[in-house]
Scaffold this active site. Sequence first.
Site, PDB file in Angstrom:
ATOM      1  N   ASP A  99       0.856  -1.188   0.000  1.00  0.00           N
ATOM      2  CA  ASP A  99       0.000   0.000   0.000  1.00  0.00           C
ATOM      3  C   ASP A  99       0.888   1.233   0.000  1.00  0.00           C
ATOM      4  O   ASP A  99       1.739   1.393   0.870  1.00  0.00           O
ATOM      5  CB  ASP A  99      -0.903  -0.012   1.240  1.00  0.00           C
ATOM      6  CG  ASP A  99      -1.737   1.257   1.365  1.00  0.00           C
ATOM      7  OD1 ASP A  99      -2.208   1.752   0.333  1.00  0.00           O
ATOM      8  OD2 ASP A  99      -1.916   1.746   2.495  1.00  0.00           O
ATOM      9  N   ASP A 101       0.446   5.141   0.202  1.00  0.00           N
ATOM     10  CA  ASP A 101      -0.551   6.151   0.537  1.00  0.00           C
ATOM     11  C   ASP A 101       0.152   7.461   0.850  1.00  0.00           C
ATOM     12  O   ASP A 101       1.102   7.493   1.630  1.00  0.00           O
ATOM     13  CB  ASP A 101      -1.373   5.683   1.744  1.00  0.00           C
ATOM     14  CG  ASP A 101      -2.605   6.538   1.983  1.00  0.00           C
ATOM     15  OD1 ASP A 101      -2.450   7.766   2.145  1.00  0.00           O
ATOM     16  OD2 ASP A 101      -3.720   5.996   2.019  1.00  0.00           O
ATOM     17  N   ASP A 281       3.642   1.228   2.984  1.00  0.00           N
ATOM     18  CA  ASP A 281       3.130   1.220   4.357  1.00  0.00           C
ATOM     19  C   ASP A 281       3.329  -0.178   4.942  1.00  0.00           C
ATOM     20  O   ASP A 281       2.611  -1.115   4.590  1.00  0.00           O
ATOM     21  CB  ASP A 281       1.655   1.613   4.339  1.00  0.00           C
ATOM     22  CG  ASP A 281       1.079   1.793   5.737  1.00  0.00           C
ATOM     23  OD1 ASP A 281       1.854   1.734   6.709  1.00  0.00           O
ATOM     24  OD2 ASP A 281      -0.145   1.983   5.856  1.00  0.00           O
TER      25      ASP A 281
END
Length: 374
Positions: A99, A101, A281
Site C-alpha cells: 500500500d 498512501d 506502508d
Amino acid sequence: MNPATTEFVRQRFAEYYRKAMLVSPSSLAQREWGFVLFNPGAAELRMRRHIAFPERTELFDYIRNLVPSHVYYSSAYYEKPDAPTMAEKGWCGADLIFDLDADHIVKGPYDQMLSRVKTETEKLLAMLTEELGIDSKQIELVFSGGRGYHVHVRDLAFRGWGSAERRELVDYICGIGIDPAVLLNGGLVPGWPARFRSALAEYIGWLGTLSEDGAMAHLTSLEGVGKESAAGFLKKRAEILAGLSGEIDPTLLKDRVIKAVVHETEGEFRKRLNEKAALADEPVTTDIKRLIRMPTSIHGGSGMRVQPLELRDLPDFDPLVDAVVFSAREVRVDARFPLAMPMLGSTYQIQKGISTVPEAVGVFLCCRGIAEIA
C-alpha cells in the site's frame, strides 16, 4: 454528512453500481468481505464483515442492493471465510500486498500528493520486477480511489509467507536496516549497493556547492569529525567521487567522515538515500489477514473509482480524470472553507458558502467532509 448530503451521495453511488462493470478477485469463494454503509450522523464508521459469496453474481447483486460507501475483501484465503471469528476461518495463505498512501509520504495539495505517490509506486514496481524478479503478469496494480495505490502480488511463492517474511521484504523495499559496510562493498551491482553509492555521490556533489567554510562547518558538525578530518576529506573529494563509480578502495570504508556520514539516521546523506526507497506502508504488507478495497468499487471518502490499471498505463494515469465516474452536470454545494479543486482537467475555485460545481467535484467535496449539498 447531514442526511440530505448522505442521500445525495448514496443515490450517486447507486446509479454508478447499477451501470458499472464490476470485477471480483480470484478465488472469490475463499475471500471474506466487509462493507461500510451510509449512516448519516454516525460518529464513526462501522463495518459489516464476516461475509462470503460463492458466485460473483451474488456479490454484485449484494453491492447493488446494499449500496455501501466502502467495499473490502480479504487479501487472505480461508476455508470458511464467513466464520464469525478469525480463529474459525482457517487461514490458507494471503496475497502479498503493498500500500502506497500519500498520508505516509508527503503532505500538500491533493494533486501534488497524487503525483508524488505515483513516483513511489513506480519505484516499487521497478524493484519488484527488475530487482526481485517477480513476473509482471503476477502483479495487479490498483489506484486506491483515495490518495495512493495498491500493488497485489498473486504469485503462489509468496502466498504462504507469514508476517515475519513479509516484513523482511517490505524492509528491503523501504531501505530499513541496511548495512553501510555491506553496501559499499557490494561491488558494481544493481539494487541497494548502487542506490547507496548514488546517494553518497549526490551528497558529496552537494558538499561541492557549499563554500569552503560552509562545507567545513557541516562536516565538523558530524559526530566524531574534527577540522583535520574534514579538511582532508574535502581535499580528496574528487578522488572519492571517482572511486564510487568503480571498485571501492577498502580504505574508504575506514575514512572517519564517510563513517560518520553513512551512519547518520537523518541529515543530507540520509535524505538522499531515503529518496531512493519506495515508501510502502509496512503494516499493510505484514498483515496476513488484511481487508483491501475492491477494484471497480467507489471509495466512500472521495467518490472516486478504485481503478485497476495495467502496469504500462501508470505513467499516463491521472486519477483526477481517469478515476472520476460522476458527471459534469452542475450541483450546488455549501463549502466549509475556500479551496481550489483540480478535477476533470480543470481547476475549480470554490468559495466558502454556496457554489455551483460539477457533480463529480460535488461528490468529492461531500465525501471528504468539505461541503454539504445545498
